[in-house]
Design an enzyme around this catalytic site. Structure first.
Site, PDB file in Angstrom:
ATOM      1  N   ARG A 158      32.962  53.053  24.852  1.00 53.58           N
ATOM      2  CA  ARG A 158      34.363  53.315  24.501  1.00 53.58           C
ATOM      3  C   ARG A 158      34.659  52.776  23.107  1.00 53.58           C
ATOM      4  NH1 ARG A 158      38.388  49.831  25.284  1.00 53.58           N
ATOM      5  NH2 ARG A 158      37.442  48.873  27.112  1.00 53.58           N
ATOM      6  N   TYR A 193      51.286  74.213  15.004  1.00 53.80           N
ATOM      7  CA  TYR A 193      50.721  74.613  16.287  1.00 53.80           C
ATOM      8  C   TYR A 193      51.699  74.196  17.385  1.00 53.80           C
ATOM      9  CZ  TYR A 193      47.794  73.988  20.452  1.00 53.80           C
ATOM     10  OH  TYR A 193      47.295  74.007  21.727  1.00 53.80           O
ATOM     11  N   LYS A 221      37.447  73.778  16.790  1.00 49.44           N
ATOM     12  CA  LYS A 221      37.495  75.009  16.017  1.00 49.44           C
ATOM     13  C   LYS A 221      36.286  75.112  15.086  1.00 49.44           C
ATOM     14  CE  LYS A 221      41.545  75.444  18.068  1.00 49.44           C
ATOM     15  NZ  LYS A 221      41.862  74.136  18.644  1.00 49.44           N
ATOM     16  N   ASP A 247      47.051  68.412   8.882  1.00 44.01           N
ATOM     17  CA  ASP A 247      46.139  69.046   9.828  1.00 44.01           C
ATOM     18  C   ASP A 247      45.354  70.107   9.049  1.00 44.01           C
ATOM     19  OD1 ASP A 247      44.899  70.637  11.760  1.00 44.01           O
ATOM     20  OD2 ASP A 247      46.495  70.335  13.222  1.00 44.01           O
TER      21      ASP A 247
END
Length: 411
Positions: free
Chosen positions: A65, A118, A216, A191
């Site tokens: 983690r 988005y 993406k 972004d």
């Protein structure tokens, strides 16, 4: 400066972050192994050992983690390609943006965001930051630099933009907004998912932090969900890292880290093919009688084409267009296609197509969608790397279906 920092983008896309495995591991792995271990053995009990003493750059790991060898290699490569000093990889692009903003704002703060974000990011800002965390949010046309500055108040701590935007492909002037952010001592985040690090690097234009949905283009094969943020701000990186490891505890899994590392090796050649195909599709659509508008920064008709040419090194593989007709026409067009798959998401090697008003942006109220130009006939296209002739023929079949009136059944 290290050798990898002097190397070309194409070279760093293949090698950055993986040198320890090629030259230092017992097996001499050419590619980074998938380290699935949740925990790592320590050489001994050191009473002075703390989290800060564990340095992944020295091959030291404690718990996955906190850091994992596969994820660490990916984060090194992402930082190199984006031109930053620090990168953190998350389980999704949404998680990456959420953790970055959570690290940057407090209740009572103000945030300025682009209005054509988005839909998932916009809903996060409205439903989580504004409604639950008491962060005031103002949405503004990111393409209007003066409007962005006007929206900044004494309480503003973050400006968050997306360029090009989803789905209207609107650009913001990154360098100009970076100057505004600096003058008001405001954090500026971008972004960069749609352009990818290959075609645009906002940090080099003055942004403080850059986010990606690695789902993406960075991964590029529609088989991994992930996200990342990159920054050269040491303090911000430390805070985001703390939230990633402890506060939120969100990170990209080793197998997904491996997939993105693998995908990045072909990012330059994929992006060139995406762009070439997208330009051909955009020009085809712009000349078609059944299309009223095409939104692609590579077209000279795009109102921000000059800005795109100035701040981007290519125009990407995503475009949207307005079909001349009604919702039923858009549905008939989309359902006729065979090479273009009707599906959400972008950036994979296969061509995808969708109707934002009924799919990605359907959760937004109609008035909000229409305010940013998302009509019932706006179609978004993620152009893949297939033969462009096949793609154009498929689109032509969709247009042909619009000319074929339904035949009533005989009684």
């Amino acid at each position: 400066m290290e050798q990898e920092d002097r190397a070309a983008f194409e070279t760093r896309a293949v090698t950055a972050g993986e040198e320890p495995f090629r030259v230092g591991s017992e097996a001499g792995d050419v590619t980074t192994p998938i380290h699935l271990s949740s925990t790592f053995a320590l050489p001994g009990l050191d009473t002075d050992l703390s989290l800060e003493d564990v340095d992944p750059d020295r091959g030291e790991f404690l718990y996955s983690r906190l850091s994992n060898p596969t994820r660490h290699a990916l984060e090194k490569r992402l930082a190199s390609l984006e031109g930053g000093e620090h990168a953190m990889a998350f389980s999704s692009g949404t998680a990456a943006i959420f953790t970055t903003l959570l690290s940057s704002v407090e209740p009572g703060d103000h945030l300025v965001a682009g209005d054509d974000l988005y839909a998932g990011t916009r809903r996060m800002l409205e439903s989580v930051f504004r409604d639950r965390l008491d962060v005031d949010v103002t949405f503004v046309d990111g393409g209007d630099t003066e409007a962005v500055e006007t929206a900044v108040t004494d309480e503003t701590v973050v400006i968050w933009m997306e360029t090009p935007t989803n789905p209207r492909m609107t650009l913001c002037d990154v360098a100009a907004i970076a100057e505004i952010a600096e003058s008001y001592d405001v954090l500026f985040g971008v972004d960069n998912t749609f352009a990818s690090s290959y075609f645009q690097r906002p940090l080099e234009l003055g942004a403080d932090v850059v986010a990606h949905s690695t789902t993406k283009y960075l991964n590029g094969h529609s088989d991994s969900i992930g996200g990342a943020v990159v920054t050269s701000d040491d303090d911000l990186a430390e805070e985001i890292g703390f939230q990633q490891q402890v506060g939120v505890g969100d990170m990209l899994a080793p197998f997904d880290s491996y997939l993105v590392l693998r995908g990045l090796k072909t990012l330059p050649m994929r992006m060139r093919q995406h762009e070439g195909n997208a330009m051909a599709v955009a020009e085809f659509l712009e000349s078609h009688d059944a299309v009223t508008d095409v939104y692609y920064p590579g077209l000279e008709s795009h109102p921000q084409h000059d800005l795109a040419a100035r701040q981007m090194e290519g125009y990407g593989g995503i475009l949207s267009f307005e079909l001349d007709g009604e919702l039923e026409d858009a549905k008939r067009f989309l359902e006729t296609l065979e090479e273009f798959t009707l599906a959400v998401s972008v950036g994979g090697v296969e061509s995808l197509i969708e109707l934002p008003a009924a799919m990605t942006h359907e959760p937004l109220p109609r008035e909000e969608r229409e305010a940013v130009g998302i009509t019932d006939t706006l179609i978004r296209v993620s152009v893949g790397v297939e033969s462009v002739d096949d793609l154009l023929a498929d689109l032509e079949s969709g247009f042909a279906a619009l000319d074929t009136a339904p035949v009533a059944a005989n009684d």
